[in-house]
Design an enzyme around this catalytic site. Structure first.
Site, mmCIF file in Angstrom:
data_model
loop_
_atom_site.group_PDB
_atom_site.id
_atom_site.type_symbol
_atom_site.label_atom_id
_atom_site.label_comp_id
_atom_site.label_asym_id
_atom_site.label_seq_id
_atom_site.Cartn_x
_atom_site.Cartn_y
_atom_site.Cartn_z
ATOM 1 N N GLN A 158 -4.556 -1.394 9.600
ATOM 2 C CA GLN A 158 -4.284 -2.668 9.168
ATOM 3 C C GLN A 158 -4.927 -3.823 10.107
ATOM 4 O O GLN A 158 -4.593 -3.944 11.283
ATOM 5 C CB GLN A 158 -2.993 -3.091 8.871
ATOM 6 C CG GLN A 158 -2.617 -4.255 7.954
ATOM 7 C CD GLN A 158 -3.328 -4.337 6.554
ATOM 8 O OE1 GLN A 158 -3.347 -3.491 5.855
ATOM 9 N NE2 GLN A 158 -3.920 -5.336 6.248
ATOM 10 N N ASP B 18 -10.845 2.976 4.334
ATOM 11 C CA ASP B 18 -11.444 1.651 4.286
ATOM 12 C C ASP B 18 -12.798 1.528 4.224
ATOM 13 O O ASP B 18 -13.532 0.343 3.718
ATOM 14 C CB ASP B 18 -10.915 0.841 5.364
ATOM 15 C CG ASP B 18 -9.734 0.033 5.125
ATOM 16 O OD1 ASP B 18 -9.504 -0.574 3.770
ATOM 17 O OD2 ASP B 18 -9.141 -0.489 6.153
ATOM 18 N N LYS C 142 0.941 -1.090 -0.117
ATOM 19 C CA LYS C 142 0.207 0.062 0.030
ATOM 20 C C LYS C 142 0.809 1.312 -0.043
ATOM 21 O O LYS C 142 0.508 2.103 -0.891
ATOM 22 C CB LYS C 142 -1.011 0.141 1.298
ATOM 23 C CG LYS C 142 -2.231 -0.938 0.991
ATOM 24 C CD LYS C 142 -2.847 -1.207 2.447
ATOM 25 C CE LYS C 142 -3.830 -2.424 2.298
ATOM 26 N NZ LYS C 142 -4.570 -2.948 3.452
#
Ligand code: NDP
Length: 311
Positions: free
Chosen positions: A99, A122, A55
């Site tokens: 994460q 997200d 990422k």
């Protein structure tokens, strides 16, 4: 005549999206704006480290500022909440990504709800889930958003189609169903308590499998000519199982010999043979997730500053 299903190339679609994001980043630079993403990676989870590195690397390639915060495994929920509050307050940070999975002692739900909805790249915050349902501008979860991009960019119809989503997680199944509904499909959502699943999946023009079980959807469960979207990422380590899935595919056998495992989706590879179109695993839906994260970071940067989106 032998059916030749259409392979939907997630890698190529992801590249196109990333190129568009890079252009938007350039345009924003002209306005003095550099989108910024903060990624929090707690402790040492090898799979998570690979995802996060990828990422951060993609941010660099597209001109997005990124920073990685790596608190130790021992961090408490309160300390994490303080970290998130700090990132919420920093103007140069547009996106905050925690994460997952987090260590068991950390309250994941509380943390995800602590991220400012406007920085929730997200798309996991209940406010963004609500915005998706209400059809309001917001940040949508990356994997299901990737599914819609694959369908649209491949000119596959959604409106009026019978779409069946197997799986109802907050991360994939539910938002995928909502997005398909917003795009005017007739949507059925199935899960572990669904009765006579094959009867329902056989009705699907568009079948999305987000279950987490290798090769779960067999050819008998699929309508010939259907579009099959395989979200599953399952590592298979048993040689006999690999053979059962792929017959004697030399490429898969070579991967297995080298790594001791192969990745298999939730749809049995033999089901792809009767499909109209399908996303392979790997190289299908999974390839889109990071591209959509980059898209969301730029979208967050624009929404927060009241800059209109391209689309
Ligand atoms: P979850 O485990 O959160 O959800 C799985 C869903 O499948 C549940 O709703 C469950 O039903 C349903 N299910 C389980 N067994 C059955 C069954 N026998 N019949 C019908 N439904 C069943 O998984 P996720 O949604 O997080 O992930 C699904 C898959 O997608 C995984 O393989 C994951 O690795 C992959 N994934 C890929 C991503 C990517 O491409 N980047 C991102 C996220 C996930 P119930 O609710 O009743 O328990």
């Amino acid at each position: 005549m032998k059916n030749v299903p259409r392979l939907l190339d997630g890698v190529a679609i992801a590249s196109a999206i990333k190129a568009e994001v890079a252009l938007e980043v350039k345009e924003l630079a002209g306005k003095g704006v550099v989108p910024g993403l903060a990624v929090i990676l707690v402790g040492h989870v090898p799979a998570s480290e690979i995802y996060v590195r990828s990422k951060v690397k993609t941010c660099g390639e597209l001109g997005i500022y990124s920073e990685m915060l790596t608190p130790p495994e021992s961090i408490t929920t309160d300390e994490m909440l303080a970290l998130v509050a700090e990132l919420n307050a920093r103007p140069e940070i547009d996106g905050i990504l925690i994460q997952l999975p987090l260590p068991k002692h950390v309250d994941t739900k509380r943390l995800l709800e602590a991220v400012s909805p406007d920085k929730d790249v997200d798309g996991f915050h209940p406010v963004n889930a609500g915005r998706l349902q209400a059809g309001q501008p917001g940040l949508a979860p990356c994997t299901p958003a990737g599914i819609i991009e694959i369908l649209k960019r491949s000119n596959l119809p959604i409106a009026g189609q019978n779409a069946v989503v197997v799986g109802r997680s907050d991360i994939v199944g539910k938002p995928a169903a909502m997005m398909l509904l917003n795009a005017s499909a007739t949507v059925t959502v199935c899960h572990s308590k669904t009765r006579d699943l094959p009867k329902i999946t056989r009705e699907a023009d568009l079948l999305v499998a987000a279950i987490g079980r290798a090769g779960f959807v067999t050819p008998e469960m699929v309508k010939p000519g259907a579009t099959l979207i395989d979200v599953g990422i399952n590592r298979v380590t048993d040689a006999a199982e690999v053979k059962e899935f792929f017959d004697s595919d030399p490429a898969r056998e070579a991967t297995f010999a080298k790594r001791g495992s192969v990745v298999v989706g939730d749809i049995h590879p033999k089901a792809f043979e009767i499909a109209g179109a399908y996303t392979p695993v790997p190289g299908g839906v999974g390839a889109l997730t990071i591209a959509m994260l980059m898209h969301n970071t730029v979208k967050a940067a624009k929404l927060r500053r009241g800059i209109a989106m391209e689309k």
